[in-house]
Design a protein around this motif. Structure first.
Motif, PDB file in Angstrom:
ATOM      1  N   SER A  14       0.814  -1.197   0.230  1.00  0.00           N
ATOM      2  CA  SER A  14       0.042   0.160  -0.038  1.00  0.00           C
ATOM      3  C   SER A  14       0.765   1.414  -0.042  1.00  0.00           C
ATOM      4  O   SER A  14       0.584   2.268  -0.557  1.00  0.00           O
ATOM      5  CB  SER A  14      -0.792  -0.148   1.206  1.00  0.00           C
ATOM      6  OG  SER A  14      -0.312  -0.160   2.236  1.00  0.00           O
ATOM      7  N   ALA A  15       1.878   1.390   0.770  1.00  0.00           N
ATOM      8  CA  ALA A  15       3.009   2.543   0.521  1.00  0.00           C
ATOM      9  C   ALA A  15       3.440   2.523  -0.901  1.00  0.00           C
ATOM     10  O   ALA A  15       3.561   3.714  -1.279  1.00  0.00           O
ATOM     11  CB  ALA A  15       4.125   2.270   1.596  1.00  0.00           C
ATOM     12  N   ALA A  16       3.700   1.274  -1.732  1.00  0.00           N
ATOM     13  CA  ALA A  16       4.210   1.518  -2.971  1.00  0.00           C
ATOM     14  C   ALA A  16       3.138   2.055  -4.058  1.00  0.00           C
ATOM     15  O   ALA A  16       3.424   2.763  -4.525  1.00  0.00           O
ATOM     16  CB  ALA A  16       4.629  -0.057  -3.358  1.00  0.00           C
ATOM     17  N   ALA A  17       1.858   1.815  -3.549  1.00  0.00           N
ATOM     18  CA  ALA A  17       0.724   2.140  -3.975  1.00  0.00           C
ATOM     19  C   ALA A  17       0.545   3.996  -4.042  1.00  0.00           C
ATOM     20  O   ALA A  17       0.359   4.614  -4.959  1.00  0.00           O
ATOM     21  CB  ALA A  17      -0.406   1.684  -3.778  1.00  0.00           C
ATOM     22  N   GLY A  18       0.980   4.284  -2.661  1.00  0.00           N
ATOM     23  CA  GLY A  18       1.223   5.862  -2.598  1.00  0.00           C
ATOM     24  C   GLY A  18       2.218   6.603  -3.346  1.00  0.00           C
ATOM     25  O   GLY A  18       2.146   7.631  -3.820  1.00  0.00           O
ATOM     26  N   LEU A  19       3.216   5.763  -3.828  1.00  0.00           N
ATOM     27  CA  LEU A  19       4.309   6.285  -4.693  1.00  0.00           C
ATOM     28  C   LEU A  19       3.889   6.362  -6.111  1.00  0.00           C
ATOM     29  O   LEU A  19       4.271   7.078  -6.916  1.00  0.00           O
ATOM     30  CB  LEU A  19       5.644   5.611  -4.403  1.00  0.00           C
ATOM     31  CG  LEU A  19       6.337   5.596  -3.029  1.00  0.00           C
ATOM     32  CD1 LEU A  19       7.437   4.995  -2.817  1.00  0.00           C
ATOM     33  CD2 LEU A  19       6.496   7.311  -2.521  1.00  0.00           C
ATOM     34  N   ASN A  20       3.479   5.104  -6.483  1.00  0.00           N
ATOM     35  CA  ASN A  20       2.930   5.082  -7.746  1.00  0.00           C
ATOM     36  C   ASN A  20       1.471   3.863  -7.703  1.00  0.00           C
ATOM     37  O   ASN A  20       1.931   2.683  -7.550  1.00  0.00           O
ATOM     38  CB  ASN A  20       3.863   4.543  -8.783  1.00  0.00           C
ATOM     39  CG  ASN A  20       3.531   4.386 -10.046  1.00  0.00           C
ATOM     40  OD1 ASN A  20       2.303   3.708 -10.450  1.00  0.00           O
ATOM     41  ND2 ASN A  20       4.154   4.943 -11.171  1.00  0.00           N
ATOM     42  N   ALA A  21       0.478   4.485  -8.015  1.00  0.00           N
ATOM     43  CA  ALA A  21      -0.628   3.451  -7.735  1.00  0.00           C
ATOM     44  C   ALA A  21      -0.680   2.270  -8.599  1.00  0.00           C
ATOM     45  O   ALA A  21      -1.218   1.258  -8.276  1.00  0.00           O
ATOM     46  CB  ALA A  21      -1.916   4.131  -7.926  1.00  0.00           C
ATOM     47  N   TRP A  22       0.133   2.130  -9.799  1.00  0.00           N
ATOM     48  CA  TRP A  22      -0.118   1.218 -10.736  1.00  0.00           C
ATOM     49  C   TRP A  22       0.949   0.043 -10.601  1.00  0.00           C
ATOM     50  O   TRP A  22       0.632  -1.213 -11.224  1.00  0.00           O
ATOM     51  CB  TRP A  22      -0.222   1.807 -12.092  1.00  0.00           C
ATOM     52  CG  TRP A  22      -1.048   2.929 -12.338  1.00  0.00           C
ATOM     53  CD1 TRP A  22      -0.752   4.137 -12.509  1.00  0.00           C
ATOM     54  CD2 TRP A  22      -2.587   2.862 -12.284  1.00  0.00           C
ATOM     55  NE1 TRP A  22      -2.020   4.844 -12.430  1.00  0.00           N
ATOM     56  CE2 TRP A  22      -3.010   4.161 -12.375  1.00  0.00           C
ATOM     57  CE3 TRP A  22      -3.514   1.758 -12.261  1.00  0.00           C
ATOM     58  CZ2 TRP A  22      -4.289   4.324 -12.378  1.00  0.00           C
ATOM     59  CZ3 TRP A  22      -4.859   1.872 -11.937  1.00  0.00           C
ATOM     60  CH2 TRP A  22      -5.317   3.447 -12.171  1.00  0.00           C
TER      61      TRP A  22
END
Length: 193
Positions: A14-22
């Protein structure tokens, strides 16, 4: 996967999605389809379907290119305040494999993705103004690289990913507080406008 691992994995993706959702969604789909690192089960195996991977890749490329352009990146970040938590929640629920409470996984994902996206959106205008937009492509590439790395580490070493995320969140909170105090002090010394 036990509950602690599920929550740590959810925190990382989820933190990774905050940096780039896709990126986390695409990473989950690719790794599930082509490797044994993760096995998406139930409805989550949809992420490994060809047409979903193509759509995610297309969205990822559009975001990748648009995020390198000053002003366009700010529009994408505004939309990301809604997209990132949704993508983070989907990635977290898929990656946790049904272990742990889905409610806790979802709440953790929404908060973490929103925090990461908010920190990113708050920092980017400072970077753009401070460098005249010249650092935008570099900062964006660093965010994308961080999202890929965090997505993979969240699956391969979830506790390590969770510790990195918590550490980054604490650092971001302290940095934001420091900058806010500095800005407030500077503003108060100028007097009323």
């Amino acid at each position: 996967m036990d509950e602690l691992t599920a929550y740590a994995t959810a925190l990382g993706v989820s933190a990774a999605a905050g940096l780039n959702a896709w990126i986390p969604l695409l990473t989950l789909g690719i790794l599930s389809r082509y490797t044994g690192i993760i096995d998406l089960t139930g409805e989550w195996d949809l992420l490994e379907q060809t047409w979903v991977l193509v759509v995610l890749a297309g969205m990822g490329v559009a975001d990748f290119v648009g995020d390198k352009i000053p002003a366009v990146d700010h529009v994408l970040h505004a939309g990301g305040m809604v997209i990132a938590p949704v993508a983070g929640t989907v990635a977290a629920l898929a990656a946790s494999g049904g272990d742990g409470s889905p409610v806790i996984v979802a709440l953790l994902a929404v908060f973490t993705a929103e925090f990461a996206q908010g920190a990113r959106a708050a920092f980017r205008p400072v970077s753009t103004v401070g460098t005249g937009g010249t650092a935008t492509p570099v900062v964006s590439a660093a965010e994308d690289t961080g999202s890929v790395a965090l997505s993979v580490v969240a699956l391969a070493a979830p506790v390590l990913a969770a510790l990195a995320v918590v550490g980054a969140m604490i650092a971001a909170a302290f940095s934001g507080r420091f900058l806010w105090r500095r800005w407030s002090a500077r503003r108060s010394t100028r007097g009323p406008a």
